[in-house]
Design an enzyme around this catalytic site. Sequence first.
Site, PDB file in Angstrom:
ATOM      1  N   HIS A 296      15.313 -15.179   9.562  1.00 32.91           N
ATOM      2  CA  HIS A 296      16.345 -16.121  10.001  1.00 32.91           C
ATOM      3  C   HIS A 296      16.726 -17.006   8.840  1.00 32.91           C
ATOM      4  O   HIS A 296      15.880 -17.437   8.066  1.00 32.91           O
ATOM      5  CB  HIS A 296      15.881 -16.962  11.201  1.00 32.91           C
ATOM      6  CG  HIS A 296      14.501 -17.524  11.051  1.00 32.91           C
ATOM      7  ND1 HIS A 296      13.371 -16.752  11.164  1.00 32.91           N
ATOM      8  CD2 HIS A 296      14.077 -18.777  10.805  1.00 32.91           C
ATOM      9  CE1 HIS A 296      12.296 -17.498  10.998  1.00 32.91           C
ATOM     10  NE2 HIS A 296      12.696 -18.741  10.760  1.00 32.91           N
TER      11      HIS A 296
ATOM     12  N   GLU B  54       7.599 -19.556  10.671  1.00 39.27           N
ATOM     13  CA  GLU B  54       6.914 -19.546  11.971  1.00 39.27           C
ATOM     14  C   GLU B  54       7.266 -18.330  12.820  1.00 39.27           C
ATOM     15  O   GLU B  54       6.454 -17.910  13.645  1.00 39.27           O
ATOM     16  CB  GLU B  54       7.247 -20.823  12.761  1.00 39.27           C
ATOM     17  CG  GLU B  54       6.545 -22.049  12.199  1.00 39.27           C
ATOM     18  CD  GLU B  54       6.943 -23.319  12.932  1.00 39.27           C
ATOM     19  OE1 GLU B  54       7.786 -23.247  13.846  1.00 39.27           O
ATOM     20  OE2 GLU B  54       6.418 -24.371  12.557  1.00 39.27           O
ATOM     21  N   VAL B  55       8.488 -17.841  12.678  1.00 38.80           N
ATOM     22  CA  VAL B  55       8.934 -16.721  13.521  1.00 38.80           C
ATOM     23  C   VAL B  55       9.092 -15.477  12.637  1.00 38.80           C
ATOM     24  O   VAL B  55       9.835 -15.511  11.646  1.00 38.80           O
ATOM     25  CB  VAL B  55      10.267 -17.051  14.234  1.00 38.80           C
ATOM     26  CG1 VAL B  55      10.724 -15.870  15.077  1.00 38.80           C
ATOM     27  CG2 VAL B  55      10.127 -18.310  15.082  1.00 38.80           C
TER      28      VAL B  55
ATOM     29  N   ASP C  36      19.336 -23.924  16.783  1.00 35.82           N
ATOM     30  CA  ASP C  36      17.871 -24.093  16.753  1.00 35.82           C
ATOM     31  C   ASP C  36      17.455 -24.961  17.938  1.00 35.82           C
ATOM     32  O   ASP C  36      18.091 -25.947  18.284  1.00 35.82           O
ATOM     33  CB  ASP C  36      17.455 -24.751  15.438  1.00 35.82           C
ATOM     34  CG  ASP C  36      15.966 -24.624  15.192  1.00 35.82           C
ATOM     35  OD1 ASP C  36      15.584 -23.900  14.264  1.00 35.82           O
ATOM     36  OD2 ASP C  36      15.178 -25.252  15.931  1.00 35.82           O
ATOM     37  N   ILE C  37      16.360 -24.578  18.577  1.00 37.26           N
ATOM     38  CA  ILE C  37      15.880 -25.288  19.770  1.00 37.26           C
ATOM     39  C   ILE C  37      15.337 -26.681  19.430  1.00 37.26           C
ATOM     40  O   ILE C  37      15.286 -27.551  20.302  1.00 37.26           O
ATOM     41  CB  ILE C  37      14.811 -24.433  20.487  1.00 37.26           C
ATOM     42  CG1 ILE C  37      14.725 -24.782  21.959  1.00 37.26           C
ATOM     43  CG2 ILE C  37      13.456 -24.542  19.819  1.00 37.26           C
ATOM     44  CD1 ILE C  37      13.928 -23.762  22.782  1.00 37.26           C
TER      45      ILE C  37
ATOM     46  N   HIS D 193      18.370 -20.616   8.142  1.00 39.62           N
ATOM     47  CA  HIS D 193      18.731 -21.896   8.740  1.00 39.62           C
ATOM     48  C   HIS D 193      20.014 -22.392   8.071  1.00 39.62           C
ATOM     49  O   HIS D 193      20.103 -22.389   6.834  1.00 39.62           O
ATOM     50  CB  HIS D 193      17.659 -22.953   8.463  1.00 39.62           C
ATOM     51  CG  HIS D 193      16.303 -22.664   9.024  1.00 39.62           C
ATOM     52  ND1 HIS D 193      15.803 -23.321  10.135  1.00 39.62           N
ATOM     53  CD2 HIS D 193      15.313 -21.828   8.622  1.00 39.62           C
ATOM     54  CE1 HIS D 193      14.564 -22.902  10.385  1.00 39.62           C
ATOM     55  NE2 HIS D 193      14.244 -21.994   9.484  1.00 39.62           N
TER      56      HIS D 193
ATOM     57  N   ASN E 268      12.787 -19.438   5.120  1.00 41.51           N
ATOM     58  CA  ASN E 268      11.352 -19.482   4.866  1.00 41.51           C
ATOM     59  C   ASN E 268      10.786 -18.076   4.887  1.00 41.51           C
ATOM     60  O   ASN E 268      11.123 -17.275   5.771  1.00 41.51           O
ATOM     61  CB  ASN E 268      10.659 -20.354   5.919  1.00 41.51           C
ATOM     62  CG  ASN E 268      10.990 -21.821   5.755  1.00 41.51           C
ATOM     63  OD1 ASN E 268      11.065 -22.318   4.644  1.00 41.51           O
ATOM     64  ND2 ASN E 268      11.189 -22.515   6.866  1.00 41.51           N
TER      65      ASN E 268
HETATM   66  P1  5GP Z   1      10.767 -21.149  10.499  1.00 38.78           P
HETATM   67  O1  5GP Z   1       9.727 -22.221  10.371  1.00 38.78           O
HETATM   68  O2  5GP Z   1      10.174 -19.831  10.922  1.00 38.78           O
HETATM   69  O3  5GP Z   1      11.641 -21.047   9.279  1.00 38.78           O
HETATM   70  O4  5GP Z   1      11.747 -21.643  11.640  1.00 38.78           O
HETATM   71  C1  5GP Z   1      11.664 -21.223  12.965  1.00 38.78           C
HETATM   72  C2  5GP Z   1      12.709 -22.014  13.731  1.00 38.78           C
HETATM   73  O5  5GP Z   1      12.894 -21.392  14.986  1.00 38.78           O
HETATM   74  C3  5GP Z   1      12.301 -23.463  13.999  1.00 38.78           C
HETATM   75  O6  5GP Z   1      13.279 -24.335  13.449  1.00 38.78           O
HETATM   76  C4  5GP Z   1      12.236 -23.539  15.522  1.00 38.78           C
HETATM   77  O7  5GP Z   1      12.685 -24.769  16.049  1.00 38.78           O
HETATM   78  C5  5GP Z   1      13.121 -22.380  15.961  1.00 38.78           C
HETATM   79  N1  5GP Z   1      12.742 -21.795  17.241  1.00 38.78           N
HETATM   80  C6  5GP Z   1      11.499 -21.413  17.632  1.00 38.78           C
HETATM   81  N2  5GP Z   1      11.527 -20.887  18.868  1.00 38.78           N
HETATM   82  C7  5GP Z   1      12.833 -20.926  19.260  1.00 38.78           C
HETATM   83  C8  5GP Z   1      13.493 -20.509  20.455  1.00 38.78           C
HETATM   84  O8  5GP Z   1      12.912 -20.006  21.406  1.00 38.78           O
HETATM   85  N3  5GP Z   1      14.847 -20.699  20.501  1.00 38.78           N
HETATM   86  C9  5GP Z   1      15.538 -21.249  19.441  1.00 38.78           C
HETATM   87  N4  5GP Z   1      16.852 -21.379  19.603  1.00 38.78           N
HETATM   88  N5  5GP Z   1      14.944 -21.649  18.318  1.00 38.78           N
HETATM   89  C10 5GP Z   1      13.605 -21.483  18.225  1.00 38.78           C
END
Ligand code: 5GP
Length: 125
Positions: free
Chosen positions: A110, A105-106, A39-40, A112, A97
């Site tokens: 995914h 968010e994405v 994760d970034i 985690h 999520n």
């Molecule tokens: P969500 O809130 O959708 O469950 O988590 C999205 C995750 O994707 C976040 O923890 C965020 O830091 C990670 N993320 C977003 N953009 C990028 C990216 O460009 N590269 C990587 N490696 N992680 C990302």
Amino acid sequence: MAVDATQPYDDQNIFARILRGEIPSRKVYEDDFSLAFHDINPQSPTHILVIPKGAYVSWDDFTAKASDAEIAGFVRAVGHVARDAGLVAPGYRLLANTGTHSHQEVPHLHVHIMAGRPLGPLLAR
Ligand code: 5GP
């Protein structure tokens, strides 16, 4: 902006672009069905994301539409990545999520994998 888990798949989402190699990632593992990368913006000392290679918006979309082979391959990949990272004995947390209330968010499924310290209660209080 949180994802609506019922939205159609957007092939311009950031993880689709990582899968196509258009954006770099720190890869941990890859097989026919799955890709894992760091994760970034890590929320724990170890914070790895595992994604299916197929175009699925969310856990809901994946479990409704993916083949048995994709589901089995993906679930095994999550276990493999955690095992390979030495996380079984100390323990780890999985999180997927899904949709607005979860704050996804994405819009590409995914999972985690979070570990590396005691992670505290499941939800913020
Ligand atoms: P969500 O809130 O959708 O469950 O988590 C999205 C995750 O994707 C976040 O923890 C965020 O830091 C990670 N993320 C977003 N953009 C990028 C990216 O460009 N590269 C990587 N490696 N992680 C990302």
